[in-house]
Design an enzyme around this catalytic site. Structure first.
Site, PDB file in Angstrom:
ATOM      1  N   HIS A 286       3.768   1.847  -1.527  1.00 17.10           N
ATOM      2  CA  HIS A 286       3.977   2.119  -2.933  1.00 17.10           C
ATOM      3  C   HIS A 286       2.761   2.580  -3.687  1.00 17.10           C
ATOM      4  O   HIS A 286       2.894   3.533  -4.477  1.00 17.10           O
ATOM      5  CB  HIS A 286       4.645   0.567  -3.720  1.00 17.10           C
ATOM      6  CG  HIS A 286       5.679   0.072  -3.361  1.00 17.10           C
ATOM      7  ND1 HIS A 286       5.648  -0.991  -2.413  1.00 17.10           N
ATOM      8  CD2 HIS A 286       7.027   0.470  -3.136  1.00 17.10           C
ATOM      9  CE1 HIS A 286       6.905  -1.299  -1.923  1.00 17.10           C
ATOM     10  NE2 HIS A 286       7.878  -0.258  -2.600  1.00 17.10           N
TER      11      HIS A 286
ATOM     12  N   GLN B 244      16.651   8.439   3.290  1.00 19.41           N
ATOM     13  CA  GLN B 244      16.859   8.210   1.840  1.00 19.41           C
ATOM     14  C   GLN B 244      16.325   9.275   1.314  1.00 19.41           C
ATOM     15  O   GLN B 244      16.879   9.696   0.065  1.00 19.41           O
ATOM     16  CB  GLN B 244      16.038   6.831   1.361  1.00 19.41           C
ATOM     17  CG  GLN B 244      16.112   6.642  -0.034  1.00 19.41           C
ATOM     18  CD  GLN B 244      15.469   5.299  -0.263  1.00 19.41           C
ATOM     19  OE1 GLN B 244      15.880   4.280  -0.242  1.00 19.41           O
ATOM     20  NE2 GLN B 244      14.184   5.298  -0.519  1.00 19.41           N
TER      21      GLN B 244
ATOM     22  N   SER C 247       5.824  -2.243   4.884  1.00 17.23           N
ATOM     23  CA  SER C 247       7.223  -2.525   4.398  1.00 17.23           C
ATOM     24  C   SER C 247       7.430  -4.083   3.786  1.00 17.23           C
ATOM     25  O   SER C 247       6.536  -4.866   4.298  1.00 17.23           O
ATOM     26  CB  SER C 247       8.376  -2.453   5.743  1.00 17.23           C
ATOM     27  OG  SER C 247       9.570  -3.193   5.220  1.00 17.23           O
TER      28      SER C 247
ATOM     29  N   GLU D 100       0.773  -1.324   0.205  1.00 22.35           N
ATOM     30  CA  GLU D 100       0.071  -0.035   0.033  1.00 22.35           C
ATOM     31  C   GLU D 100       0.790   1.211  -0.063  1.00 22.35           C
ATOM     32  O   GLU D 100       0.355   2.108  -0.557  1.00 22.35           O
ATOM     33  CB  GLU D 100      -0.977   0.036   1.182  1.00 22.35           C
ATOM     34  CG  GLU D 100      -2.093  -1.016   1.334  1.00 22.35           C
ATOM     35  CD  GLU D 100      -2.946  -0.672  -0.005  1.00 22.35           C
ATOM     36  OE1 GLU D 100      -3.400   0.678  -0.028  1.00 22.35           O
ATOM     37  OE2 GLU D 100      -3.821  -1.673  -0.466  1.00 22.35           O
TER      38      GLU D 100
END
Lengths: 285, 285
Positions: free
Chosen positions: A37, A153, A185, A35
């Site tokens: 992404h 990141q 994740s 979800e």
């Protein structure tokens, strides 16, 4: 929806898209989409003409002892999810073409990568910035999006984009969580049923920390100590780091600021999980 | 001819050029142009629609003890030379914009940079690949050209272009020499009249080495020894390195190959000069 494997094919498609004056939105992923992404895909979909998702499990961002070989992969499932969310092109290159031997070039961001995940995963961010630079040069997006779960990141990539003068707008998107609060994740699938419950301690300790920060009564060290205490109650959990830092510089804070990032990495069993809360607009006394 | 200083202006010009379907040729320089640069400009001129020359003395490719501050600069002279050679745009950015603080990102090519000039100039090639990556992202050329005097630099850049998947064709151009054989270099102007004569020993020792290589009678070590002997006859000359290597990998050769790079760096007085000869298509026995 097209699936493109060859770099040269991707480049010629991009050239066609550009020559039609269309804009490209880009979501780089390592596949095994969840979800989180899909939320990135949905957000960027409305902001571009052509939406490209890359699926590439990038070997250079894994340490030698890490889970590159075991990282979950399921292209057919990813393909279906991309199809239904309106992705136009999946870029699915081979490792051999992306890192054609002898590959020798690396892109590195200093300072921001020397703390938090950069300490426990040496070389990780170098791998990330290198692959993102490669993908940006191939896909040449106008806009790209990254999730805030990997806060560090996203910050490192923004710095790279600015420093190397990529003409690309970088968006970030809030963390998507399971109903019980666990951050989405691909690595969650490593967790046993027991560990899955234990993993809730990451978000719970962050929520506690946020509340303490908002109460203006606690020193940074006190907040950290309470987080440690809470996490250490869970036998399967082992703290990698807890960071209470400036959200732009990632420098450790001596006092809670109006904008404060609280982030942590915790092993639950053998699985290393990360999570964070960005505490914003705290009224300061 | 336009002179563009702001990065944003350069980017919008590039966008216009691209949208007209025109190709961009690019010659990155540190200014103080000489015949070597002009030869690059002439070669690329016929291969592109719009010719862009950048002039930027790049601080990150100079070591702390090197000649960044004294490096010769003369923009008006460069402007005139660009004008007469048919340059369309001079890109002349400020250091502060190219390296907007806090800049943290570097591009590095491994292995090829750990030998020859990379040994005596640690960090030099990191500075080169970083600035070239920045300039490529701003100028977005279809084709770019580099001189063979900096053979190692051109090789490193080709590797970077391949590894990072820049869609840019890299050309190289033979060394341009003064009438007496000295390779053209902006640093030649540092030489006193006496040193200027002494500096001929670089090319002379290379010519001798090429001849020895072509005679098939000499071991690599013998050739090197003769070069050392010849150079050491000159009191103002001090050898930095002599390399007899594979032209692709830069690996030292045990035997002369059909393609062999003979390269050297020599201090003449305080001025460090480099030169090389690429011995090609040697008939092997």
């Amino acid at each position: 929806m097209q699936i493109v494997k060859k770099i040269s094919k991707m480049q010629s498609l991009v050239k066609d898209i550009k020559s039609q004056g269309k804009t490209i939105g880009f979501v780089p992923t390592m596949g095994f989409l969840h979800e989180g992404h899909l939320s990135l895909i949905k957000t960027i979909k409305s902001k571009c003409d052509i939406l490209i998702v890359s699926i590439f499990v990038n070997p250079t961002q894994f340490g030698p002892e890490e889970d590159f070989n075991n990282y979950p992969r399921d292209f057919n499932r990813d393909e279906g999810l991309c199809q239904v969310t309106g992705v136009d092109i999946i870029f699915y290159p081979s490792q051999n073409e992306i890192y054609e031997p002898p590959y020798l070039t690396f892109v590195e961001v200093d300072k921001l990568t020397k703390t938090m995940c950069g300490i426990s995963r040496p070389g990780h961010f170098r791998g990330v910035t290198t692959i993102v630079c490669k993908l940006f040069n191939i896909v040449r997006p106008n806009i790209a999006i990254f999730g805030q779960k990997d806060y560090q990141q996203a910050l490192v990539i923004k710095q790279m984009v600015k420093d190397l003068h990529f003409n690309i707008e970088i968006l970030t998107e809030p963390i998507v969580r399971e109903a019980d609060g666990l951050a989405m994740s691909s690595r969650n699938r490593y967790l046993s049923r027991e560990e899955r419950k234990d993993a809730l301690v990451l978000f719970q300790s962050l929520q506690m920390a946020e509340q303490m920060a908002r109460e203006h009564k606690y020193a940074v060290e006190q907040i950290k100590n309470e987080m440690v205490k809470k996490i250490e109650e869970i036998p399967t959990a082992k703290i990698d780091y807890i960071a209470i830092v400036d959200p732009e510089s990632l420098d450790p804070l001596e006092k809670i600021q109006s904008h404060t990032l609280i982030a942590l990495a915790v092993y639950v069993g053998k699985t290393r999980l990360i999570d964070n809360i960005l505490v914003e607009n705290l009224a300061m006394e």
